[in-house]
Motif scaffolding. Sequence first.
Motif, PDB file in Angstrom:
ATOM      1  N   TYR A 415     -27.430 -72.933  79.599  1.00 31.29           N
ATOM      2  CA  TYR A 415     -27.252 -73.220  78.386  1.00 31.29           C
ATOM      3  C   TYR A 415     -28.340 -72.780  77.449  1.00 31.29           C
ATOM      4  O   TYR A 415     -28.411 -73.522  76.269  1.00 31.29           O
ATOM      5  CB  TYR A 415     -26.810 -74.866  78.322  1.00 31.29           C
ATOM      6  N   PHE A 416     -29.394 -72.344  77.990  1.00 32.84           N
ATOM      7  CA  PHE A 416     -30.489 -71.565  77.166  1.00 32.84           C
ATOM      8  C   PHE A 416     -30.378 -69.972  77.225  1.00 32.84           C
ATOM      9  O   PHE A 416     -30.260 -69.479  78.148  1.00 32.84           O
ATOM     10  CB  PHE A 416     -32.067 -72.008  77.987  1.00 32.84           C
ATOM     11  N   GLY A 417     -30.537 -69.349  76.010  1.00 35.19           N
ATOM     12  CA  GLY A 417     -30.778 -68.031  76.033  1.00 35.19           C
ATOM     13  C   GLY A 417     -31.964 -67.595  76.082  1.00 35.19           C
ATOM     14  O   GLY A 417     -32.411 -67.241  77.076  1.00 35.19           O
ATOM     15  N   GLU A 418     -32.891 -67.884  75.178  1.00 35.93           N
ATOM     16  CA  GLU A 418     -34.297 -67.633  75.023  1.00 35.93           C
ATOM     17  C   GLU A 418     -35.022 -68.662  76.020  1.00 35.93           C
ATOM     18  O   GLU A 418     -34.810 -69.910  75.774  1.00 35.93           O
ATOM     19  CB  GLU A 418     -34.716 -67.339  73.613  1.00 35.93           C
ATOM     20  N   LEU A 419     -35.808 -68.347  77.198  1.00 38.27           N
ATOM     21  CA  LEU A 419     -36.218 -69.210  78.044  1.00 38.27           C
ATOM     22  C   LEU A 419     -37.660 -69.238  77.772  1.00 38.27           C
ATOM     23  O   LEU A 419     -38.571 -70.199  78.311  1.00 38.27           O
ATOM     24  CB  LEU A 419     -36.020 -68.689  79.241  1.00 38.27           C
ATOM     25  N   ASP A 449     -31.858 -59.120  77.685  1.00 39.20           N
ATOM     26  CA  ASP A 449     -32.542 -60.088  78.550  1.00 39.20           C
ATOM     27  C   ASP A 449     -31.583 -61.170  78.808  1.00 39.20           C
ATOM     28  O   ASP A 449     -31.553 -61.695  79.754  1.00 39.20           O
ATOM     29  CB  ASP A 449     -33.682 -60.384  77.596  1.00 39.20           C
ATOM     30  N   TYR A 450     -30.986 -61.636  77.839  1.00 40.48           N
ATOM     31  CA  TYR A 450     -29.876 -62.890  78.134  1.00 40.48           C
ATOM     32  C   TYR A 450     -28.575 -62.215  77.134  1.00 40.48           C
ATOM     33  O   TYR A 450     -28.555 -61.916  76.262  1.00 40.48           O
ATOM     34  CB  TYR A 450     -30.519 -63.945  77.665  1.00 40.48           C
ATOM     35  N   PHE A 451     -27.364 -62.933  77.776  1.00 40.71           N
ATOM     36  CA  PHE A 451     -26.192 -62.598  77.164  1.00 40.71           C
ATOM     37  C   PHE A 451     -25.360 -63.736  77.199  1.00 40.71           C
ATOM     38  O   PHE A 451     -25.022 -64.428  78.073  1.00 40.71           O
ATOM     39  CB  PHE A 451     -25.741 -61.400  78.174  1.00 40.71           C
ATOM     40  N   LEU A 452     -24.701 -64.071  76.238  1.00 40.65           N
ATOM     41  CA  LEU A 452     -23.673 -65.291  76.054  1.00 40.65           C
ATOM     42  C   LEU A 452     -22.626 -64.781  76.416  1.00 40.65           C
ATOM     43  O   LEU A 452     -21.630 -63.947  75.686  1.00 40.65           O
ATOM     44  CB  LEU A 452     -23.845 -65.991  74.516  1.00 40.65           C
ATOM     45  N   HIS A 453     -22.043 -65.068  77.651  1.00 40.50           N
ATOM     46  CA  HIS A 453     -20.789 -64.649  78.017  1.00 40.50           C
ATOM     47  C   HIS A 453     -19.373 -65.151  77.429  1.00 40.50           C
ATOM     48  O   HIS A 453     -19.766 -66.362  76.479  1.00 40.50           O
ATOM     49  CB  HIS A 453     -20.713 -65.082  79.625  1.00 40.50           C
ATOM     50  N   LEU A 454     -18.371 -64.709  77.562  1.00 46.41           N
ATOM     51  CA  LEU A 454     -17.216 -65.396  76.883  1.00 46.41           C
ATOM     52  C   LEU A 454     -16.832 -66.761  77.214  1.00 46.41           C
ATOM     53  O   LEU A 454     -16.405 -67.461  76.679  1.00 46.41           O
ATOM     54  CB  LEU A 454     -15.932 -64.501  77.221  1.00 46.41           C
ATOM     55  N   SER A 455     -17.358 -66.949  78.425  1.00 48.93           N
ATOM     56  CA  SER A 455     -17.032 -68.454  79.054  1.00 48.93           C
ATOM     57  C   SER A 455     -18.150 -69.469  78.436  1.00 48.93           C
ATOM     58  O   SER A 455     -17.970 -70.824  78.661  1.00 48.93           O
ATOM     59  CB  SER A 455     -17.598 -68.548  80.587  1.00 48.93           C
ATOM     60  N   GLY A 456     -18.976 -68.897  77.529  1.00 50.69           N
ATOM     61  CA  GLY A 456     -19.858 -69.944  76.709  1.00 50.69           C
ATOM     62  C   GLY A 456     -21.046 -70.311  77.325  1.00 50.69           C
ATOM     63  O   GLY A 456     -21.789 -71.074  76.978  1.00 50.69           O
ATOM     64  N   ARG A 457     -21.383 -69.344  78.576  1.00 54.25           N
ATOM     65  CA  ARG A 457     -22.660 -69.814  79.095  1.00 54.25           C
ATOM     66  C   ARG A 457     -23.288 -68.392  79.317  1.00 54.25           C
ATOM     67  O   ARG A 457     -22.952 -67.461  79.282  1.00 54.25           O
ATOM     68  CB  ARG A 457     -22.281 -70.144  80.578  1.00 54.25           C
ATOM     69  N   PHE A 458     -24.788 -68.635  78.893  1.00 57.03           N
ATOM     70  CA  PHE A 458     -25.745 -67.611  79.142  1.00 57.03           C
ATOM     71  C   PHE A 458     -25.973 -66.834  80.459  1.00 57.03           C
ATOM     72  O   PHE A 458     -25.893 -67.599  81.535  1.00 57.03           O
ATOM     73  CB  PHE A 458     -27.150 -67.897  78.651  1.00 57.03           C
TER      74      PHE A 458
END
Length: 502
Positions: A415-419, A449-458
């Motif tokens: 639930y975090f993109g940028e860490l 580096d990070y990607f918000l998937h269709l599922s709504g999770r990174f």
Amino acid sequence: MQKAEEKAVAYYRSGKFSAALRSFLNVLAEDPKREDILIYIANCYDGLGQKEDAAVYYRKALQANKRSDVAAANLSIIRYELQDYAQAKAAAERALKINPRNVSALSVMGNLRYRKKDFGGALKFYQQAMDVERYFYTAVFNAASVYFERNDFNTAYFYAKRAVKSRPNALEAQHLLACTCVELGHCDEAILILSALYRKNPQDDWLCNLLSQTLQQKKEYDRALEMGWRAVVLSKGNNDQHINFGYLLYEVAVESPSTDVLSYARRWQQEYPDNPIVKHMSGAMLNAGHVSQINSAYVRKIFDVFADDFDSVLGSLDYAVPSLMARALEALAQNVKLKKMKILDAGCGTGLCGTYLKKYAKFRGLDGVDLSENMLAVARRKKLYTHLYNRDLSEFLSCHENSYDLINAADVFTYFGELGSVFVLMFEALKSGGRVLFSISENDHNQDDYFLHLSGRFLHRKTYVEEGLKKRGFILEKLNRVKLRNEGETEVWGWIVMARKP
């Protein structure tokens, strides 16, 4: 007086409870201790929804005849409906002492165990009732419900079919049969039942939702989306239906990329622009490349909804993260003394990780923090934690510098993109030599580096996590690629990561 009594019975049998009540009270005035009339009066009050008055007259019937198992059983039903479970149990036991074959009392005893999730005990009483009266509706329907709750859908189907045969017009029995058909993949039968129910009540949002699920199974995606959207609208934007619709959009997008999911996502976003669930889940489909963090209001709402069923749902997904993280700590304990640690379970949820963490925190304590109060309520009942905090993780960490020997975070960073910012906060919250242990989901979709998937999770890249930890001062100790869970027919892979503050 015979004619007055016959008239009262006729009113009662035709469902005219007010008229029947007046007539029975007149009959009772002539003979105040007639057990049968007292029971009729109680039944009339029950039919009118006046439960406490019904209970009064069942008690009077018991005073008139201390051996009346019917009055005792009916009193137990009333007390159960009023959620007075101790009195319900006492009345049911009294009925069974008089007549061990009283099916109503046996069913109440089953219900009392069912509500405590003592499914074996519940089924024992329901079976006794069915041994006396094979098609006794309450016992048959509740037995079907128990088997459904236990995920024994074949047996649930058997009893649900019997319940419908016992009472063909009972909507609850038809609905349960349809739900069981959905779970078994009997889509044609489910659609037949649900379509008939829908014609009777086209305003039922949950009926629309179930029909949507069934149509999705049949790969009739356009109709599934239409009924899913109708469920949202009929519910007036209920969060449960928003969540269901969001997952429907995601699953249809994966299963049938040619289906016009995006038009529904845009419409959804336009109609409910201020709802955090809609903002996030529609954004994951329409604007994923520009999202770096998930709104905390979305996380709170979605987990508040799922809290009661969270553990069982994850069990069905072959969810391995807690056991994988437990093994990582056990391996570390072979070489490093881990006793007497102060531990933070970040995003602790219902406490799935608390079981293995507690043994390492017996002296200094185990804290848990989570956004969802409903999830914390479940964790609280497990009695694993020293303290539980209903706070945003970043906010909590910023107030607890140099406080913990270990920070555990199972599936939190999905639930975090940028860490980078949360890595800094964890570093500051750890004592010297302290460790972080967390899971991360693998981005195998692109080079971001990070990607918000269709599922709504990174999803995250391995190198992004490695470099992010080292840049913030951590020493990377473990990064193992593992299968985290199943998602439909897809395996979700990622890493179990351990890093140490020097």
